[in-house]
Design an enzyme around this catalytic site. Structure first.
Site, PDB file in Angstrom:
ATOM      1  N   LYS A 124      38.107  77.839  33.830  1.00  0.00           N
ATOM      2  CA  LYS A 124      38.917  77.428  34.993  1.00  0.00           C
ATOM      3  C   LYS A 124      39.928  78.501  35.399  1.00  0.00           C
ATOM      4  O   LYS A 124      40.797  78.245  36.223  1.00  0.00           O
ATOM      5  CB  LYS A 124      39.633  76.105  34.689  1.00  0.00           C
ATOM      6  N   ILE A 171      40.289  70.453  40.985  1.00  0.00           N
ATOM      7  CA  ILE A 171      41.541  70.844  41.640  1.00  0.00           C
ATOM      8  C   ILE A 171      42.107  72.119  41.020  1.00  0.00           C
ATOM      9  O   ILE A 171      42.334  73.128  41.697  1.00  0.00           O
ATOM     10  CB  ILE A 171      42.580  69.697  41.541  1.00  0.00           C
ATOM     11  N   VAL A 172      42.339  72.072  39.712  1.00  0.00           N
ATOM     12  CA  VAL A 172      42.992  73.220  39.084  1.00  0.00           C
ATOM     13  C   VAL A 172      42.065  74.433  39.060  1.00  0.00           C
ATOM     14  O   VAL A 172      42.498  75.568  39.270  1.00  0.00           O
ATOM     15  CB  VAL A 172      43.519  72.850  37.671  1.00  0.00           C
ATOM     16  N   ASN A 220      40.934  55.738  35.050  1.00  0.00           N
ATOM     17  CA  ASN A 220      41.079  55.964  33.607  1.00  0.00           C
ATOM     18  C   ASN A 220      42.449  55.465  33.157  1.00  0.00           C
ATOM     19  O   ASN A 220      43.210  54.929  33.948  1.00  0.00           O
ATOM     20  CB  ASN A 220      40.881  57.451  33.282  1.00  0.00           C
TER      21      ASN A 220
END
Ligand code: PMT
Length: 434
Positions: A375, A338-339, A240
């Site tokens: 999250k 990941i987070v 990106n």
């Protein structure tokens, strides 16, 4: 640090760098300062009073002998009003007049009448800056306690290269904030420190030589930055537009605020900020492995990276050959979040304070609030990436901080400025958490 209740009088003299002043005024006002502007006659050839009136929210003062202006706010009242006078840009002529106590226009008169501190941000051709007369005037000003901020070195409007560029608005903003916090390294720069001061500014033109308030002293901070690359074959990948600028600015701001910073970055072409430990990774899986290890021992984790949500199920061992006329289908499988994984790790008793980003092109705040909860984050930075001037691969950003109890809009500013504001806000929440 807020500048609310601070009254700053900006004096503008004749120089091409005057075009940077509206940005400086905007940034000072973003931080709560009240700003009034005085222009010399020469300054009005470079920028209009209308522009400056619009950005400052006050009529601009230009004349010592204008009865209407004097009735509104006389020069002595203006001098008494200011907590700080910042002359930016300060031309060689103005520095000479200030050094010799001239009172032949509104700005010079104000400075003679002022009891508040005066700072000058010199801007002139490099030969003029090093001319013996300017050097002597500068030394006189320093001996009288005037602050001299800059100049920086670099390419000049006239084509020369050398010292004489006005500091950038964000550097001047930082100097003003540090002045009011009382943490400038040399508030009253003397002649003998002057050379070192300008040398250090020129060596590092993006930063002031002084430390920031140590609001993250000894905190262990992990930051992810940049894009990830997901290999299709040895020469192709999915990625990106992330440049890493936002994450690197955060790492720099955190380090300068006293933190011990680990920066885990995807492939970018940026220099590592001072005092930051950098770990280079390529894929989301590599970033995940590094971040999980680093976060075992962290107080704060900021996930700025634009991680690819998916990767090709298989990576071809050799360069894929073109199949003329036939479509190619790539099967993508999900990458680890990941987070989300680190924030949801209930086994980690020492879970860090976790800040995520939400890059969205629509329903920005709503999606960010959803991500905050989904999250398990402590804070999320909502980033509208539908505009090209902010977000991906731009120098500026504009974001909204969202946490369970509140929200805060950070209007458009450079990424280093936004990074400092995020760090200040996070440090506040960390301190509240105990
Ligand atoms: O690098 P720059 O050019 O300066 O641009 C900055 C930026 C636009 C990349 C940055 O400000 C930003 O918005 N980063 C988040 C980009 C992103 O991937 O957002 P997201 O909404 O898809 O992801 C939400 C959060 O989950 C992010 O904190 C992201 O780092 C994290 N994530 C996402 C996917 C994944 N597999 N693992 C993650 O940890």
């Amino acid at each position: 640090m807020s500048l609310s209740q601070r009254k700053i009088l900006i004096g503008i003299t004749g120089g091409i760098a005057a075009y940077k002043v509206p940005e400086l005024v905007r940034r000072l006002r973003d931080h709560g300062a009240e700003v009034q502007i005085v222009m010399t006659e020469a300054a009005q050839s470079f920028i209009t009073t209308l522009t400056l009136q619009a950005v400052s929210g006050h009529p601009v003062h230009t004349s010592l002998l204008d009865p209407a202006a004097e009735a509104a706010m006389g020069h002595i009242e203006l001098a008494r009003w200011a907590d700080l006078i910042l002359v930016a840009p300060a031309s060689a002529d103005f520095m000479a007049r200030l050094a010799h106590g001239h009172a032949n226009d509104l700005l010079a008169t104000l400075c003679v009448a002022a009891r508040c501190p005066i700072a000058v941000a010199p801007a002139m051709n490099q030969a003029m800056w090093s001319a013996p007369a300017t050097v002597a005037n500068c030394q006189t000003l320093l001996q009288r306690g005037v602050y001299v901020w800059g100049p920086a070195s670099g390419a000049q409007a006239c084509g020369d290269v050398g010292a004489g560029r006005m500091l950038e608005p964000e550097q001047l903003l930082l100097a003003v904030r540090q002045h009011f916090q009382g943490v400038l390294p040399d508030q009253r720069l003397r002649a003998e420190t002057f050379t070192d001061y300008t040398a250090s500014l020129n060596a590092s033109p993006l930063q002031l030589p002084s430390p920031l308030p140590q609001i993250l002293r000894d905190q262990r901070v992990v930051i992810t930055a940049g894009p990830t690359r997901e290999a299709i074959d040895p020469v192709r990948f999915i990625s990106n537009y992330s440049s890493g600028k936002m994450g690197f600015a955060l790492a720099d701001a955190a380090a300068r605020s006293g933190a011990i910073v680990t920066l885990i970055t995807g492939p970018v072409s940026l220099a590592t900020p001072n005092q930051v430990t950098r770990i280079d990774v390529v894929s989301a899986q590599e970033m995940f492995d590094s971040a999980r290890t680093a976060c075992q021992d962290a107080d704060l984790f900021i996930a700025t990276a634009a991680v690819a949500d998916y990767r090709p199920e298989t990576t071809a061992g050799q360069k894929m050959k073109k199949q003329k006329g036939a479509p190619i289908t790539l099967t993508l499988i999900e990458n680890p979040d990941i987070v989300g994984t680190i924030a949801g790790d209930t086994q980690n008793a020492k879970r860090p304070f976790i800040v995520g980003f939400a890059a969205e092109t629509q329903n920005v705040l709503q999606y960010a609030r959803d991500k905050l909860v989904r999250k398990h984050l402590d804070m999320i930075v909502a980033n509208d990436v539908s505009q090209t001037e902010i977000g991906f691969n731009s120098d500026d950003n504009a974001v909204t901080l969202v946490w369970a109890e509140g929200e805060k809009v950070l209007p458009r500013a450079s990424k280093p400025t936004i990074a400092l504001q995020i760090i200040e806000e996070v440090a506040l929440r960390l301190a509240q958490k105990g």
